[in-house]
Design a protein around this motif. Structure first.
Motif, short mmCIF file in Angstrom:
data_model
loop_
_atom_site.label_atom_id
_atom_site.label_comp_id
_atom_site.label_asym_id
_atom_site.label_seq_id
_atom_site.Cartn_x
_atom_site.Cartn_y
_atom_site.Cartn_z
N TRP A 177 -14.97 2.52 2.60
CA TRP A 177 -13.80 3.25 3.09
C TRP A 177 -13.89 4.73 2.71
CZ3 TRP A 177 -9.02 4.83 0.39
CH2 TRP A 177 -8.05 5.32 1.30
N LYS A 178 -14.26 4.99 1.47
CA LYS A 178 -14.23 6.37 1.00
C LYS A 178 -15.27 6.54 -0.09
CE LYS A 178 -10.48 9.65 0.31
NZ LYS A 178 -10.86 10.52 -0.77
N ARG A 201 -2.26 9.98 -0.90
CA ARG A 201 -3.57 9.67 -0.35
C ARG A 201 -3.50 8.35 0.42
NH1 ARG A 201 -6.20 10.91 -4.97
NH2 ARG A 201 -6.24 8.73 -5.60
N GLU A 202 -2.87 7.35 -0.19
CA GLU A 202 -2.76 6.06 0.50
C GLU A 202 -1.84 6.16 1.72
OE1 GLU A 202 -3.38 3.32 -3.45
OE2 GLU A 202 -1.91 2.67 -1.97
N ARG A 249 0.84 -1.20 0.00
CA ARG A 249 0.00 0.00 0.00
C ARG A 249 0.88 1.25 0.00
NH1 ARG A 249 -4.86 -0.60 4.24
NH2 ARG A 249 -6.44 -0.17 2.69
N GLU A 300 -8.20 -2.58 -0.96
CA GLU A 300 -9.11 -1.52 -1.40
C GLU A 300 -9.74 -1.94 -2.71
OE1 GLU A 300 -6.83 2.07 -1.50
OE2 GLU A 300 -6.09 1.62 0.49
N ARG A 358 -0.15 -7.92 -6.26
CA ARG A 358 -0.29 -6.60 -5.62
C ARG A 358 0.82 -6.35 -4.60
NH1 ARG A 358 -5.68 -8.33 -5.23
NH2 ARG A 358 -5.38 -8.76 -3.03
#
Lengths: 456, 73
Positions: free
Chosen positions: B15-16, A186-187, A166, B40, A233
Motif C-alpha cells: 500500500w505504502k 493520513r488514513e 479506519r 493495513e 480493531r
C-alpha cells in the motif's frame, strides 16, 4: 415486485440476497471480478455479469461497470448489500438515472447521514443527543487541539468520511494530539476526504444499535436493538439481540430516537442507527449517545431477523417496489434471543492477522431449528487479499440468552477449516467465558480476552 | 555488515512504502505498509541498519515469505 435484481456485491451477503430473491420468485443476477469468476455467490444467482479486474476500485466499487452490467443483464432493481457502494449517494443517483430501482434510501438520505459531522447536525435538529465533540468548519490543528482540551481527554479523532474502524485515533492526553491527528488525516485521505472530527472518548463503552425499517408512505418502525460490543480493531465479531440489560422501556426510548432520526432524513428501507453507551451499569438512557446512521443493510441483520421473524431483504425489496409495511410497532417485540458470530479467515493468536489463501476444506454445521448459517465460500474457494476476511456468519436463536450462546458456541466447535486459519475456536471460547455469560461486556472485552486466551 | 532480507508475513498488496534506500532505521521502524483483506499491516525493520534496496513498488502484490527489502546491518 420488479425483477430481475442485480446484486452489486459478493460473498455471503450476495448469496443471502439471492436466496430471498429465489424464495420470492425474483430472478437474481450476480456480478463478479476476475478473482471471483468461480465464486459461490456467482453460483447462487440465476445469472452473472463480469464487472472487471480483482481490485475493488476496478470492479465492485466501479459505478460505471456495475450500471453497465445491470443494463446489459436486463435488471430492474439493484441491491448493493453492505460495504462497497452501499452507502455511496452517487451510486444511488446513477441507478435512478439509468432507470433502475436502487434498493436503499433516497440519495438525499444517504448524503444527510453520509458524514459523521453531517449526521450529528441532523441529530441536533431532531433533538437526539450525540457524543459531545467538535465537528465545526475550522479543521486547523490548533483549533482541533483546543477543542479536544475543552471536551476533555481522552478523546477520539475520527475521519468524517471514515468507517470500519479506519481513520480513528484515540488520544490519551494533549501531548499525543498532533501525532494522532496526522495519522488520522493520513488514513482519512484514503476515503478521499481528509476532514476529521474530535469526540469525547467513552472509556468503557458498549456498542448498541437500533434497526429501523421505513416505507415510502410515511411509516417508520424500529425492530429493536443489537449489542455489537465484541469487536477487534473497532470491527464487530459477535452481535446479539436483545441487548443484555435492555428492558422494554429503554428499548422504546432508543427506538424512539432511531425513528426520529430516520424521519428527519426522509429515510426509506432498512437502516441502522448506532449508539455508544457508557457500559458502567446500569445502562442509562442519559449516558447513551448517537454516533452515526448506516444507510444500508448491516452484516449483523440476521440476529434481528431471528428475533422478529422478518426477512429484512424481503422488506427492502417490497419497500423499494412501493409496498406499505403492514405491521404496527407493537407487533414487533423480540421473541427469544439471537447471537451471531462472524467466521473470519484470520489468526487470533497473531493479533487477528488476516489469513488469505485457498480453502482446502471447509465444513460448516448443518443449519436447523435455532441455527442459521449464511455462508459465502466453500471448499476449494480462494480468499484473496483484495476483499474482506468474512467466510460465513453463524446465527443461533433460542428461548434464553444462555441457550443461544451455547448453541452458537457448539456450532463454532463444529467448524472445520483447512488451508486457512479461522477465528472459530477463539470465538467459541469467548462465548463460553464468564464475562460473556454474564452479559454486558464492553468494546475492550474481546482484546483483553484474546491476551488471556493466548496465555492460557 | 551483512545483507538482511526482510520478508512479509502475509499475502497482500503493497500500500505504502515508508523507507527510502540509504535511510538509517532502528529495529521496529515501519518500512512499508501492506494491505490485505481490508487491513493495513506494517512491515517493521527486524533490526537497526541501513536500507540497502527496496524490491517492490507500491501497488505490487506480494506473497507470504517474499523478500521485499534488503537491509545493511
Amino acid at each position: 415486485m420488479l425483477g430481475p435484481v442485480l446484486i452489486a456485491n459478493r460473498g455471503e451477503i450476495a448469496c443471502r440476497i439471492a436466496a430471498t430473491c429465489r424464495r420470492l420468485g425474483l430472478r437474481s443476477i450476480a456480478v463478479y471480478s476476475d478473482a471471483d469468476a468461480g465464486a459461490m455467490h456467482v453460483a447462487a444467482a440465476d445469472a452473472a455479469e463480469r464487472i472487471g479486474p480483482a481490485p475493488p476500485r476496478e470492479s465492485y466499487l466501479s459505478i460505471p461497470a456495475i450500471i453497465a452490467a445491470a443494463l446489459r443483464s436486463g435488471a430492474r432493481m439493484v441491491h448493493p448489500g453492505y460495504g462497497f457502494l452501499s452507502e455511496n449517494a452517487d451510486f444511488a443517483r446513477a441507478c435512478v438515472e439509468a432507470g433502475l430501482v436502487f434498493i436503499g434510501p433516497p440519495e438525499a438520505a444517504i448524503r444527510a447521514m453520509g458524514g459523521k459531522a453531517a449526521a450529528k447536525a441532523v441529530a441536533r435538529e431532531a433533538g437526539v443527543a450525540a457524543v459531545p465533540g467538535y465537528d465545526g468548519e475550522d479543521g486547523s490543528p490548533e483549533r482541533l487541539a483546543e477543542e479536544a482540551g475543552r471536551i476533555g481527554y481522552p478523546v477520539m479523532i475520527k475521519a468524517v468520511a471514515g468507517g470500519g474502524g479506519r481513520g480513528m485515533r484515540r488520544v490519551e492526553a494533549a501531548p499525543g494530539f498532533p501525532a494522532a491527528l496526522a495519522a488520522a488525516r493520513r488514513e482519512a485521505t484514503a476515503f478521499g476526504d481528509d476532514r476529521v472530527l474530535v469526540e469525547k472518548f467513552v472509556a468503557s463503552a458498549r456498542h448498541i444499535e437500533v434497526q429501523v425499517l421505513a416505507d415510502a408512505h410515511g411509516t417508520v418502525l424500529h425492530l429493536g436493538e443489537r449489542d455489537c460490543s465484541l469487536q477487534r480493531r473497532n470491527q464487530k465479531l459477535v452481535e446479539e439481540s436483545p441487548g443484555p440489560g435492555i428492558d422494554a422501556a429503554l428499548r422504546a426510548e432508543l427506538g424512539r430516537r432511531a425513528v426520529a432520526l430516520a424521519r428527519a432524513v426522509g429515510y426509506v428501507g432498512a437502516g441502522t442507527v448506532e449508539f455508544v453507551a457508557d457500559a458502567t451499569p446500569p445502562l442509562d438512557a442519559a449516558r447513551i449517545w448517537f454516533i452515526e446512521m448506516n444507510t444500508r443493510l448491516q452484516v449483523e441483520h440476521p440476529v434481528t431477523e431471528m428475533v422478529t421473524g422478518l426477512d429484512l431483504v424481503e422488506w427492502q425489496l417490497r419497500v423499494a417496489a412501493g409496498e406499505r409495511l403492514p405491521f404496527a410497532q407493537e407487533d414487533l417485540a423480540p421473541q427469544g434471543h439471537a447471537v451471531e458470530a462472524r467466521l473470519c479467515a484470520e489468526d487470533p493468536a497473531r493479533n487477528f492477522l488476516p489469513s488469505p489463501g485457498t480453502i482446502a476444506m471447509l465444513r460448516l454445521p448443518e443449519p436447523g431449528p435455532g441455527l442459521r448459517i449464511d455462508a459465502g465460500f466453500r471448499t476449494g474457494d480462494v480468499l484473496t487479499p483484495f476483499y474482506d476476511p468474512l467466510i460465513a456468519k453463524l446465527i443461533a436463536h433460542a428461548p434464553s440468552r444462555a441457550e443461544a450462546l451455547e448453541r452458537l458456541a457448539s456450532a463454532l466447535d463444529a467448524v472445520v477449516a483447512e488451508g486457512i486459519r479461522t477465528n472459530a475456536g477463539f470465538l467459541a471460547r469467548a462465548l463460553r467465558s464468564e464475562a460473556m455469560q454474564a452479559g454486558g461486556v464492553d468494546t475492550h472485552f474481546l482484546e483483553g480476552f484474546r491476551l488471556r486466551d493466548a496465555a492460557a | 555488515m551483512a545483507d538482511i532480507a526482510v520478508p512479509v508475513e502475509i499475502t497482500a498488496s503493497v500500500w505504502k512504502i515508508e523507507a527510502t534506500p540509504g535511510q538509517a532505521v532502528a529495529a521496529g521502524d515501519v518500512l512499508m505498509i501492506l494491505e490485505s483483506m481490508k487491513m493495513e499491516i506494517p512491515v517493521e525493520s527486524p533490526r537497526a541498519g541501513t536500507v540497502k534496496s527496496i524490491l517492490v513498488a507500491e501497488g505490487d502484490q506480494v506473497n507470504e515469505g517474499q523478500v521485499v527489502l534488503l537491509l545493511d546491518a
